[in-house]
Each structure stands twice: as structure tokens, then as C-alpha cells.
Design an enzyme around this catalytic site. Structure first.
Site, PDB file in Angstrom:
ATOM      1  N   ASP A 142       0.549  -2.967 -13.187  1.00  0.00           N
ATOM      2  CA  ASP A 142       0.722  -4.135 -12.315  1.00  0.00           C
ATOM      3  C   ASP A 142      -0.632  -4.622 -11.771  1.00  0.00           C
ATOM      4  OD1 ASP A 142       0.104  -2.178 -10.459  1.00  0.00           O
ATOM      5  OD2 ASP A 142       2.012  -2.277  -9.382  1.00  0.00           O
ATOM      6  N   HIS A 144      -3.152  -2.789 -10.551  1.00  0.00           N
ATOM      7  CA  HIS A 144      -3.725  -2.097  -9.383  1.00  0.00           C
ATOM      8  C   HIS A 144      -4.933  -1.230  -9.732  1.00  0.00           C
ATOM      9  CE1 HIS A 144      -0.668   1.336 -10.170  1.00  0.00           C
ATOM     10  NE2 HIS A 144      -1.844   1.801 -10.508  1.00  0.00           N
ATOM     11  N   GLU A 149      -1.325  -1.127  -4.556  1.00  0.00           N
ATOM     12  CA  GLU A 149      -0.276  -1.915  -5.182  1.00  0.00           C
ATOM     13  C   GLU A 149      -0.374  -3.382  -4.764  1.00  0.00           C
ATOM     14  OE1 GLU A 149       0.954  -0.576  -7.514  1.00  0.00           O
ATOM     15  OE2 GLU A 149       2.124   1.229  -7.162  1.00  0.00           O
TER      16      GLU A 149
END
Ligand code: GLP
Length: 272
Positions: A142, A144, A149
Site C-alpha cells: 500500500d 508504506h 500506513e
């Protein structure tokens, strides 16, 4: 930002390890920031080879890992305790094979009852050694860095983070499932260096491989800087930044040809 594209995962790993080895040779008591995940396994393997076959010396090197699952940890004095902690990962993949001193290894203590204190102490310990010379980083599915996050502030410091669903899915598949864990039993929180902490490292080395990472790599390097893709903070770094990618991970970069051209040119002029 130097963006180096390599044909294969092995070549990516060798290039990354070469950059780390150069730092260790030029500054034997350097401070390395280290990362976990499947991506750096080849880099660590090459560092182990450089140590065993070419005498790369880690006796004065200090290390700080990016993160650790909350609830997990490993006592380096009892290395036979097997779990899915990042401490164990580091021990198995790198530390047990090289001549690093135990007291020079730093990993956030995931087993702590006082995570706030541990986070503050971690920041203080990094400052005390004069900061990180070279920080190795992967990139999560994602986008990161470490466990920052989506939605993590780009100025964030070491703290406890709840893990995103995608991260839990990815890391379950990569590690926990193979070790016989049930999905519900994996940790849902972690202690992580913040993006602000990471950006203070004097040099950044990000690595990525495989087609699954192509989209987030392009977003991090060429997309807008934003807290949804926390690795996009790479564009804010003021020091040396190197990104090493295999061809698949590089395949969605808009300026791919330009990066290849620049690396060639630098080689020709003896600038790399
Ligand atoms: C975890 C780690 C990150 C790492 C990411 C990608 O979330 N905390 O530091 O970059 O996984 O892992 P992999 O290399 O397995 O794709």
C-alpha cells in the site's frame, strides 16, 4: 535521486548490498538503518557473502531496525526462540552470519508493556549515536515505509501503528501462513519509526522488486507527495537517495528511459 534499474532480483540485491558495503568500508563505525520483508533477503544474503568471502567488517557497525510487531520480540541471548518477530528475522537472515556486536543492534522491543516509553527511547538512542548514515527501505503493497500506513503524517516519529488490512494480508501470506499461524493470531499493531524519523537519515536506499510493486513504486517516485503513499516522502529527502529496482518493479515509471540514460551517463563520466 539516483534510480538504478536491474534485470533481476539478484542483481538488484547485489547493487543494494554494494551500496551498503561501500558505506561500511568508508565509515567502519557507521549507523545502518535496516528493513525487513521478503525484498531485503537477497541484499542480506549478499552482505553475508561479502563478510564471509571478502572480509566486510561489521564489528563497529551499529544498526537500527525500522519496526517490530507489538507483542513480539526476541531475546538475542536466546536465539533459539522461534517466532515471527522482526528481531528473529534479522537474526536469521543477517546478524547470526556476521561479526556484529549484540550491543550494537537496535530493534524496537515489541514485548514491552510501555510502548510509549520504548518509542521515545528509540528516538533518543538514534540521536545519541549521531543519527543514521544509511537507511535501507522496502515498500509495502500500500506504498508504506516501515509500518507507516496510509494516513501517517509525513512528519511522524516512532510510535505504535495499527496495521492496514492490505499489510496484514500481504505479511500473512509472506510469513505467517508458512509458519502455520491463523490469520486472526497475527499481531495487528506495530512499533514503527515515523516518516519524519526516516527522513533524518543522511542517506536513503529504497529497494523493490516484482510486478506487484510497480504501481506503488511509480506513485512513490513520480506521483504527488502525500500521506496515502507514505514512501512518496522519498521526494522530500535532502541527502543522498538511491532507489534500486528490478525491471518489473520499474515497469510503470513514466520516466524509465531517462533514469536508464542518467545512470549510463554517470558511469561514462565516472560519477557513479
Ligand atoms: C512490512 C515492513 C516494511 C516492508 C514491507 C514490504 O510491512 N514493515 O518495512 O517494506 O513489509 O515487505 P516485502 O518486502 O515482503 O514486500
Amino acid at each position: 535521486m539516483d534510480i538504478l534499474i536491474r534485470k533481476t532480483y539478484d542483481e538488484m540485491s547485489k547493487t543494494a548490498a554494494g551500496i551498503i558495503a561501500r558505506m561500511v568500508r568508508s565509515k567502519p563505525d557507521c549507523v545502518l538503518g535496516l528493513a525487513t520483508g521478503k525484498t531485503p533477503v537477497g541484499t542480506y544474503k549478499e552482505l553475508v557473502r561479502l563478510h564471509q568471502e571478502e572480509g566486510l567488517d561489521f564489528s563497529q557497525v551499529k544498526t537500527f531496525n525500522l519496526d517490530e510487531y507489538l507483542g513480539l520480540g526476541m531475546d538475542l541471548n536466546k536465539p533459539y526462540v522461534l517466532d515471527q518477530s522482526y528481531a528473529r528475522f534479522m537474526y536469521e537472515e543477517l546478524f547470526k552470519h556476521i561479526n556484529i556486536k549484540k550491543e550494537n543492534i537496535h530493534i524496537p522491543d515489541g514485548c514491552t508493556k510501555e510502548p510509549e516509553k520504548i518509542c521515545q527511547a528509540y528516538e533518543a538512542a538514534i540521536k545519541e549515536v549521531g543519527g543514521i548514515d544509511l537507511q535501507l527501505l522496502g515498500i509495502g503493497g500500500d506504498g508504506h515505509w516501515a509500518f507507516n500506513e496510509p494516513g501517517s503524517s509525513l512528519g511522524s516519529r516512532t510510535r505504535v501503528q495499527a496495521l492496514a488490512k492490505q499489510t496484514l494480508d500481504d505479511n500473512y501470506e509472506s510469513f505467517y501462513a508458512k509458519a502455520g499461524f491463523e490469520r486472526k493470531d497475527m499481531p495487528h499493531f506495530a512499533i514503527t519509526m515515523g516518516i519524519g524519523t526516516i527522513l533524518e537519515a543522511r542517506n536513503i536506499l529504497m529497494i523493490a522488486n516484482g510486478i506487484k510493486k510497480a504501481e506503488v513504486v511509480a506513485q512513490a517516485i513520480e506521483g504527488p507527495i502525500n500521506s496515502q503513499i507514505t514512501a512518496s516522502a522519498i521526494q522530500l529527502h535532502s541527502g543522498g537517495v538511491t532507489v534500486v529496482l528490478d525491471q518489473e518493479a520499474a515497469s510503470k515509471l513514466k520516466n524509465l528511459e531517462h533514469y536508464i540514460h542518467v545512470e549510463k551517463l554517470k558511469k561514462e563520466y565516472g560519477l557513479s
